[in-house]
Design an enzyme around this catalytic site. Structure first.
Site, mmCIF file in Angstrom:
data_model
loop_
_atom_site.group_PDB
_atom_site.id
_atom_site.type_symbol
_atom_site.label_atom_id
_atom_site.label_comp_id
_atom_site.label_asym_id
_atom_site.label_seq_id
_atom_site.Cartn_x
_atom_site.Cartn_y
_atom_site.Cartn_z
ATOM 1 N N ARG A 1 44.162 -22.548 21.069
ATOM 2 C CA ARG A 1 43.520 -23.701 20.417
ATOM 3 C C ARG A 1 43.711 -24.955 21.268
ATOM 4 O O ARG A 1 42.805 -25.771 21.382
ATOM 5 C CB ARG A 1 44.062 -23.921 19.005
ATOM 6 C CG ARG A 1 43.552 -25.235 18.427
ATOM 7 C CD ARG A 1 43.509 -25.358 16.901
ATOM 8 N NE ARG A 1 44.472 -24.616 16.163
ATOM 9 C CZ ARG A 1 45.668 -25.094 15.754
ATOM 10 N NH1 ARG A 1 46.031 -26.319 16.047
ATOM 11 N NH2 ARG A 1 46.468 -24.345 15.051
ATOM 12 N N TYR B 1 22.113 -40.941 20.754
ATOM 13 C CA TYR B 1 21.765 -39.598 20.306
ATOM 14 C C TYR B 1 21.755 -39.558 18.762
ATOM 15 O O TYR B 1 22.715 -40.001 18.133
ATOM 16 C CB TYR B 1 22.793 -38.610 20.879
ATOM 17 C CG TYR B 1 22.564 -37.192 20.466
ATOM 18 C CD1 TYR B 1 21.449 -36.494 20.903
ATOM 19 C CD2 TYR B 1 23.463 -36.544 19.621
ATOM 20 C CE1 TYR B 1 21.233 -35.187 20.509
ATOM 21 C CE2 TYR B 1 23.262 -35.236 19.228
ATOM 22 C CZ TYR B 1 22.137 -34.559 19.676
ATOM 23 O OH TYR B 1 21.930 -33.262 19.288
ATOM 24 N N ASP C 1 28.325 -41.505 26.733
ATOM 25 C CA ASP C 1 27.704 -40.181 26.753
ATOM 26 C C ASP C 1 26.931 -40.077 28.071
ATOM 27 O O ASP C 1 25.939 -40.776 28.274
ATOM 28 C CB ASP C 1 26.768 -40.054 25.542
ATOM 29 C CG ASP C 1 26.134 -38.675 25.419
ATOM 30 O OD1 ASP C 1 25.931 -38.011 26.455
ATOM 31 O OD2 ASP C 1 25.804 -38.279 24.279
ATOM 32 N N LYS D 1 23.932 -29.079 27.788
ATOM 33 C CA LYS D 1 22.747 -29.528 28.526
ATOM 34 C C LYS D 1 22.904 -29.169 30.012
ATOM 35 O O LYS D 1 22.967 -28.014 30.348
ATOM 36 C CB LYS D 1 22.526 -31.025 28.284
ATOM 37 C CG LYS D 1 22.576 -31.411 26.798
ATOM 38 C CD LYS D 1 21.466 -30.803 25.966
ATOM 39 C CE LYS D 1 21.709 -30.846 24.467
ATOM 40 N NZ LYS D 1 22.099 -32.124 23.899
#
Ligand SMILES: *Cc1c(COP(=O)(O)O)cnc(C)c1O
Length: 389
Positions: free
Chosen positions: A59, A112, A183, A208
């Protein structure tokens, strides 16, 4: 325009692997395990007490994920990076970790859409207020940032593709003591390295361009050792949106060709953007590369941009007539894609940034893939011809 990463840097990236575990393999192995066992009791004590650093549980830390994190940190010129399960996990974790109830965030407009929705729902319930500014208006940014805790940037912005002077924005955030976050999914580290422009945290939807093959949903945040450690220790560990080893392995595969792919997307999209601008049935093209110059710090452009069609074009007929451009969200892979603005405006999800920022129903967004410029242009020309009344 510079060439992004040098050839030597790319070779260094390809060579990034964990020598001790890879048998000299040129490609790092997928360490598909949830936990790592200890040699003996003492090693467990050493590790738990923090005297020894090693893998314990996937994790928080996994060798394959770590290879990806180190590659990306190097490309972004950051001290460290931490992977996440999605771009949204990277965004929500970055914001939540550095704000408290009563704080105010400033965000550039046209971020976004799901980031906008995060700010308008969960962050709002956490009593964190978000104000939006035009990132091109430095004076407005300076005023808005007074007393703000965090500045959330995206450049170029989603859909409208407004490209900002990221270095100037980061300097204003620093002056006001606000954590700056950007971003960088659109430009990728090949064309923009925000850490070198003074930004604190750089995040990506790795779904992306970093992945580049539309086969993985993932995210990553890069920054100083200290800030990344806090993200790993708190957001990654307690919110738990971790990146899986196989997805990380796909990303390391994507990163090796990132520079070559970005230059191909850039060349094709610029040519198509120019040809669209010259047409009478196209009223506006939103592509930063078609302006007189790019803002400082942005050395190239990618394959995603939008344009407006005149009333004589039936947008539904246009979309349905396209063969290479598929109707679909996301972007950054081999394939060319189109999203019509009128469909986004009709979307049920609220709050809807398309309405908030006045998106035009006459606009469409395309991702120019790697199928070849002339084939893609023939596709667009034929569909436009078919869609005229
Ligand atoms: C897709 C996207 C995101 C969200 O990333 P996911 O990996 O889908 O969670 C964030 N920012 C931008 C600019 C995007 O295009």
């Amino acid at each position: 325009m510079n060439d992004g990463l040098s050839q030597a840097e790319e070779i260094a990236l390809i060579g990034a692997h964990d020598e001790g575990h890879a048998f000299g393999a040129v490609v790092p192995p997928i360490v598909q395990t949830s936990l790592f066992t200890f040699e003996n009791y003492d090693e467990m004590v050493e590790t738990y007490s923090g005297r020894k650093e090693r893998f314990v549980y996937s994790r928080a830390l996994n060798p394959t994920v770590r290879v990806f994190e180190e590659m990306l940190a190097r490309m972004e010129r950051a001290e460290d990076a931490v992977g996440f399960a999605s771009g949204m996990a990277a965004i929500s974790s970055s914001v939540i970790t550095f704000v408290e109830p009563g704080d105010r965030i400033v965000a550039v407009r046209n971020v976004y859409p799901d980031a906008y929705r995060l700010f308008g729902t969960i962050l709002k319930r956490m009593k964190v207020e978000v104000t939006y500014v035009d990132g091109l208006d430095l004076e407005a940014v300076d005023t808005a940032l007074k007393g703000a805790k965090l500045f959330y940037m995206e450049s170029p912005t989603s859909w409208e593709m407004e490209a900002h002077d990221v270095g100037a924005l980061a300097a204003i955030a620093r002056k006001h003591g606000a954590v700056s976050v950007i971003d960088n999914s659109w430009a990728s580290p090949v064309f923009q390295q925000p850490i070198t422009l003074g930004v604190d945290l750089v995040l990506h939807s790795a779904s992306k361009y970093l992945g580049g093959h539309s086969d993985v949903v993932a995210g990553v945040v890069a920054g100083s050792k200290e800030m990344v450690a806090r993200l790993r220790g708190e957001a990654l560990s307690y919110l738990g949106g971790k990146l899986g080893p196989f997805d990380a392995w796909l990303l390391t595969r994507g990163l090796r060709t990132l520079s070559a792919r970005m230059k191909a997307h850039e060349a094709s999209a610029l040519e198509i953007g120019r040809r669209l601008s010259a047409r009478d049935d196209v009223t506006k093209v939103c592509h930063p590369g078609l302006k007189n110059h790019l803002p400082p710090g942005l050395s190239g452009t990618s394959g995603l941009f939008s344009f407006h069609l005149s009333e004589e074009v039936n947008i539904k007929t246009f979309c349905d007539h396209l063969e290479l451009f598929k109707l679909g969200v996301s972007w950054g892979g081999h394939e060319s894609l189109i999203v019509p603005g009128e469909v986004v405006l009709a979307q049920k999800a609220q709050p809807n940034s398309a309405h908030a920022f006045g998106m035009s129903p006459r606009s469409v967004r395309i991702h120019v893939g790697l199928e070849g410029t002339e084939a893609l242009w023939r596709d667009l020309e034929a569909a436009l011809a078919a869609a005229k009344n």
